[in-house]
Write a protein that holds these residues in place. Structure first.
Motif, PDB file in Angstrom:
ATOM      1  N   LEU A 650       0.810  -1.224   0.000  1.00  0.00           N
ATOM      2  CA  LEU A 650       0.000   0.000   0.000  1.00  0.00           C
ATOM      3  C   LEU A 650       0.844   1.275   0.000  1.00  0.00           C
ATOM      4  O   LEU A 650       0.486   2.242  -0.685  1.00  0.00           O
ATOM      5  CB  LEU A 650      -0.963  -0.005   1.185  1.00  0.00           C
ATOM      6  N   PRO A 651       1.942   1.341   0.746  1.00  0.00           N
ATOM      7  CA  PRO A 651       2.758   2.564   0.672  1.00  0.00           C
ATOM      8  C   PRO A 651       3.222   2.858  -0.754  1.00  0.00           C
ATOM      9  O   PRO A 651       3.210   4.015  -1.187  1.00  0.00           O
ATOM     10  CB  PRO A 651       3.944   2.253   1.593  1.00  0.00           C
ATOM     11  N   ASP A 654       0.251   4.130  -2.852  1.00  0.00           N
ATOM     12  CA  ASP A 654      -0.002   5.535  -2.540  1.00  0.00           C
ATOM     13  C   ASP A 654       0.985   6.443  -3.275  1.00  0.00           C
ATOM     14  O   ASP A 654       0.654   7.550  -3.689  1.00  0.00           O
ATOM     15  CB  ASP A 654       0.112   5.760  -1.031  1.00  0.00           C
ATOM     16  N   GLN A 655       2.211   5.958  -3.436  1.00  0.00           N
ATOM     17  CA  GLN A 655       3.244   6.754  -4.114  1.00  0.00           C
ATOM     18  C   GLN A 655       2.994   6.877  -5.619  1.00  0.00           C
ATOM     19  O   GLN A 655       3.649   7.673  -6.290  1.00  0.00           O
ATOM     20  CB  GLN A 655       4.625   6.119  -3.871  1.00  0.00           C
ATOM     21  N   ASP A 657       0.568   8.275  -6.735  1.00  0.00           N
ATOM     22  CA  ASP A 657       0.042   9.641  -6.773  1.00  0.00           C
ATOM     23  C   ASP A 657      -1.140   9.776  -7.719  1.00  0.00           C
ATOM     24  O   ASP A 657      -1.326  10.821  -8.356  1.00  0.00           O
ATOM     25  CB  ASP A 657       1.149  10.641  -7.144  1.00  0.00           C
ATOM     26  N   LEU A 676      -6.184  -0.591   4.305  1.00  0.00           N
ATOM     27  CA  LEU A 676      -6.320   0.787   3.845  1.00  0.00           C
ATOM     28  C   LEU A 676      -6.497   1.734   5.024  1.00  0.00           C
ATOM     29  O   LEU A 676      -5.896   2.808   5.097  1.00  0.00           O
ATOM     30  CB  LEU A 676      -7.523   0.912   2.904  1.00  0.00           C
ATOM     31  N   HIS A 679      -3.281   2.122   7.064  1.00  0.00           N
ATOM     32  CA  HIS A 679      -2.235   2.860   6.351  1.00  0.00           C
ATOM     33  C   HIS A 679      -2.567   4.342   6.189  1.00  0.00           C
ATOM     34  O   HIS A 679      -1.695   5.127   5.812  1.00  0.00           O
ATOM     35  CB  HIS A 679      -2.024   2.234   4.964  1.00  0.00           C
ATOM     36  N   HIS A 680      -3.827   4.738   6.486  1.00  0.00           N
ATOM     37  CA  HIS A 680      -4.271   6.122   6.247  1.00  0.00           C
ATOM     38  C   HIS A 680      -4.071   6.480   4.776  1.00  0.00           C
ATOM     39  O   HIS A 680      -3.508   7.520   4.432  1.00  0.00           O
ATOM     40  CB  HIS A 680      -3.526   7.107   7.155  1.00  0.00           C
ATOM     41  N   PHE A 681      -4.554   5.615   3.933  1.00  0.00           N
ATOM     42  CA  PHE A 681      -4.389   5.729   2.483  1.00  0.00           C
ATOM     43  C   PHE A 681      -4.969   7.052   2.004  1.00  0.00           C
ATOM     44  O   PHE A 681      -6.132   7.365   2.259  1.00  0.00           O
ATOM     45  CB  PHE A 681      -5.122   4.554   1.836  1.00  0.00           C
ATOM     46  N   GLN A 682      -4.179   7.871   1.289  1.00  0.00           N
ATOM     47  CA  GLN A 682      -4.643   9.199   0.898  1.00  0.00           C
ATOM     48  C   GLN A 682      -5.538   9.173  -0.342  1.00  0.00           C
ATOM     49  O   GLN A 682      -6.436   9.997  -0.490  1.00  0.00           O
ATOM     50  CB  GLN A 682      -3.459  10.130   0.648  1.00  0.00           C
ATOM     51  N   THR A 683      -5.305   8.230  -1.242  1.00  0.00           N
ATOM     52  CA  THR A 683      -6.020   8.195  -2.512  1.00  0.00           C
ATOM     53  C   THR A 683      -7.474   7.788  -2.310  1.00  0.00           C
ATOM     54  O   THR A 683      -7.774   6.916  -1.496  1.00  0.00           O
ATOM     55  CB  THR A 683      -5.338   7.190  -3.457  1.00  0.00           C
ATOM     56  N   LYS A 718     -14.159   9.679   0.241  1.00  0.00           N
ATOM     57  CA  LYS A 718     -13.104   8.981  -0.495  1.00  0.00           C
ATOM     58  C   LYS A 718     -13.591   7.724  -1.211  1.00  0.00           C
ATOM     59  O   LYS A 718     -12.812   7.035  -1.859  1.00  0.00           O
ATOM     60  CB  LYS A 718     -11.958   8.594   0.456  1.00  0.00           C
TER      61      LYS A 718
END
Length: 760
Positions: A650-651, A654-655, A657, A676, A679-683, A718
């Motif tokens: 997952l990291p 997320d990268q 972007d 998810l 991990h505090h997934f931003q997407t 989200k």
């Protein structure tokens, strides 16, 4: 010098198995006719291997759907919900694979995942508290006897117990609770084949090439010390593939098996392990020196250099893995001879094995000089010319070329107001059903039976109907349906320099689904705009946003047969620059949402965690970013990933972007949601709310429950609502019903949130 293969393609020279199985699903042929077609294919394949001089011919590598599922059924690992349907054994088998919806009940299929680092998919065995592991099936034994009746002695193949445990899920039970029953069942398999007169049994243990913990090591030793304790005349081959066994090599040498299969193609440390720790004289080394995953000719000089470092008297020459992953034969293609000579599909790899064996044996005298000389000449010749301009462009890339500005948080605010979408926006992954009419019309166009204008008019009609249907049921973000595309990779390859295309080089992806990977022949660049006209046409038909649909560079690379003369990193960056041009053209033509699918991102991830970043993610993730790094802040970038396990990367995801990512979730019981959240997934995310690899239609109530479950883990702002994957392989009736139910469910949940928010 003996020869063997780990396994052989089962779909048939002309996809006969696919045709027969799908005919059975439609009710066009009987169960007896399907079973008879399986017998015909097995007989043809066994005779072919015998004629080619293969010493140890595999049996039970044939399957009507998946060999991992075959093993589960053999061992009675069938969840109760499938048994309760009370279907015939064959229909129960297919229900496990595809789900079932009919008079007997309504059951979803077993989870489906990628087979290690390949595009093949396997069905996940599921142990329950009520599971009684025992030898309940006879397929393994029947096919051995079937071959024997034809005068062919085979090497029965079955998934090994260690790998079966590592791939399985345990619901209401544990590995420990099931272990002894599993060992007892495998001992019975060995004893039965011993009584039937088998000379070798192949136990496939690819999980041994992954990172092995001390707990794994103890489990493996417990299993194999018991399996090999009883006296027998049949020999056991412990077969590994897709990498090396550095964590457990010493233990493999000590267990009481008679042969060990090692991968000398993908196994980076295999040769070093053999040279450093040796190989016991009482075992045979099945040396995987012919690549079972790629289609290029074997470099005999290089392979002979490896073989001369191995214990000659104990060698059996083999493929690095099953030939399931390559097409049937180059003989079916129409390549010019100067091109075709560079390729070896499954049938040609059999000849490579026997030629290499003859060269090593030096028993054929002058007969061996001609193939060796021809092979050396082939590898001395220059195959392609370098695109120097492209090489300079790749070499000149800087860090700024891989970074999109502004940052995600700022983009998401701008996109929210620009696109003005409702909460829980609904969409599909891209493709709509490719009906017989669509395929037939495309075939007519390719054969010049209809004009370009007629074909374009047909496609525009299909797109218009597709857009109208989506508007009618209330989808928020539309797609044009991709009716012009034969395949999500081949279609792009046809519009890129550097690709070759086969006529009949089909490879099984899962069940009856076959793909025809293009061949990356040389340097890759874009010839012309690829998708722009179709996306722009669809956008003119509606005020709702229509997604531009592209395949990402990593997936194009992974779902093609890659070059072996340059690195896959360099090939991928070439493709990324080509797709970047397409992205910018879509944006310039008014497409506000662009989906760049990376369905196969996980596929080539090294099987060892220590290799993940340096060998793959450190360039694969930037390659994706390169594709979209120059778009405007208002343009929303989506991506999609297929049936894989993503929680541990997952990291890296997320990268990428991206602004929105959709992925398979229904067959894995939405298990990714916890990861998810942690991990505090931003997407923003679109976990698939229903399984498109099954013909069943989910109800509005079922989908409403799924969406509410998603909202317990994902903030409403989200969450996107979409199916698991593209709808290309499904029928129109089930597709339209499922999508209508999905939009109704989303609407009901959305309406409820207005009055009673699920989350702050």
């Amino acid at each position: 010098m003996k020869t063997t293969v780990v396994g052989f393609p089962r779909i048939g020279e002309n996809r006969e198995l696919k045709v027969a199985t799908e005919s059975y699903f439609r009710g066009d042929i009987t169960q007896e006719e399907l079973v008879d077609k399986g017998k015909q294919l097995r007989r043809m394949h066994w005779n072919l291997l015998k004629e080619k001089g293969i010493s140890l011919i595999p049996s039970n590598d044939f399957s009507f759907y998946d060999t991992t599922l075959d093993t589960a059924v053999l061992l009675n690992i069938i969840p109760k919900r499938f048994l309760d349907l009370k279907l015939s054994p064959l229909d129960t088998y297919f229900a496990l694979a595809r789900g079932y919806q009919g008079k007997a009940g309504d059951v979803t299929a077993l989870p489906m995942k990628k087979w290690f680092n390949t595009n093949y998919h396997y069905l996940t065995p599921e142990f329950e508290e009520t599971t009684e592991v025992k030898v309940a099936g006879t397929k393994l034994f029947d096919e051995y006897l079937e071959a024997k009746a034809l005068g062919i002695e085979t090497k029965p193949v079955v998934l090994g117990p260690f790998t079966l445990i590592k791939l399985a899920t345990f619901n209401g039970t544990t590995e420990e609770a099931q272990l002894q029953g599993l060992i007892t069942a495998y001992k019975e398999i060995i004893a039965t084949l011993n009584e039937l007169g088998a000379q070798w049994i192949q136990l496939d243990e690819p999980s041994l090439v992954k990172d092995i913990s001390e707990e794994d090591r103890e489990l493996f030793l417990t299993i194999y010390q018991e399996l090999t304790a009883d006296s027998r005349t049949v020999k056991l081959l412990l077969q590994t593939y897709f990498g090396d066994v550095r964590d457990i090599y010493a233990d493999l040498l000590a267990v009481g098996v008679d042969g060990i299969g090692l991968d000398l193609v993908e196994g980076k440390k295999t040769l070093e392990l053999i040279k450093t720790l040796g190989f016991p004289q009482n075992k045979q080394l099945f040396a995987g020196v012919v690549n079972g995953k790629n289609i290029w000719r074997n470099d005999y000089r290089q392979t002979l250099g490896i073989l001369e470092q191995l214990p000659q008297e104990q060698l059996v020459l083999s493929t690095s893995c099953s030939l399931l992953h390559v097409p049937f034969s180059v003989e079916q293609e129409v390549f010019p001879e100067e091109t075709a000579q560079h390729f070896a599909f499954a049938k040609e790899k059999l000849s490579e094995l026997t030629e290499l064996a003859a060269i090593v044996d030096q028993t054929a005298g002058a007969l061996i000089n001609e193939p060796l000389a021809a092979n050396q000449q082939l590898f001395r010749s220059e195959r392609v010319l370098e695109n120097k301009k492209l090489a300079r462009k790749v070499a000149g890339l800087t860090e700024a070329d891989f970074q999109r500005q502004p940052a995600f948080e700022e983009r998401s605010i701008v996109q929210k107001y620009t696109l003005d979408l409702p909460i829980l926006p609904t969409t599909t992954i891209g493709s709509f059903p490719q009906t017989r009419e669509v395929k037939a019309t495309r075939a007519k166009f390719k054969k010049a039976a209809i004009s370009k204008e007629t074909y374009q008019e047909f496609l525009e009609g299909k797109i218009a109907d597709c857009v109208a249907f989506q508007e009618e049921i209330g989808l928020d973000v539309l797609v044009h349906g991709e009716f012009e595309r034969n395949d999500m990779v081949e279609y792009f390859g046809e519009n890129l320099e550097g690709f070759l295309f086969s006529k009949n080089a089909w490879v099984q992806s899962y069940g009856t689904r076959c793909v025809k990977p293009p061949i990356i022949w040389g340097d890759v660049s874009r010839k012309r705009p690829i998708t722009v006209a179709w996306s722009a046409f669809a956008q003119q038909l509606t005020n709702k946003p229509v997604k531009g649909m592209l395949t990402g560079p990593v997936t194009i690379l992974n779902w093609s047969f890659p070059r072996e003369d340059i690195s896959i990193k360099e090939s991928t960056l070439q493709i990324a620059l080509a797709i970047q041009e397409e992205v910018l053209d879509l944006e310039a033509n008014g497409i506000k949402i662009i989906q760049i699918d990376e369905a196969a991102l996980r596929e080539k991830l090294p099987l060892r965690r220590s290799d993940w970043y340096q060998e793959y993610l450190d360039w694969a993730i930037p390659a994706f970013r390169l594709v979209h790094s120059k778009v405007a802040v208002q343009t929303q970038i989506h991506t999609h990933m297929c049936y894989s396990e993503f929680a541990d990367i997952l990291p890296a995801i997320d990268q990428m972007d991206a602004d929105v990512i959709s992925f398979e979730a229904s067959r894995s019981n939405l298990s990714l949601l916890e990861a998810l959240n942690a991990h505090h997934f931003q997407t923003a995310v679109g976990p698939g709310v229903y399984d498109i690899h099954s013909p069943r239609v989910p109800s509005v109530v079922e989908l409403t429950t799924t969406i509410k479950t998603l909202l317990e883990k994902i903030p409403v702002e989200k969450l996107w609502i979409n199916p698991d994957c593209g709808l290309k392989t499904r029928g129109e009736k089930e597709t339209f019903a499922s999508l209508e139910n999905m939009t109704q469910a989303a609407s009901q949940v959305r309406e409820a949130l207005v009055y009673e928010p699920v989350r702050e």
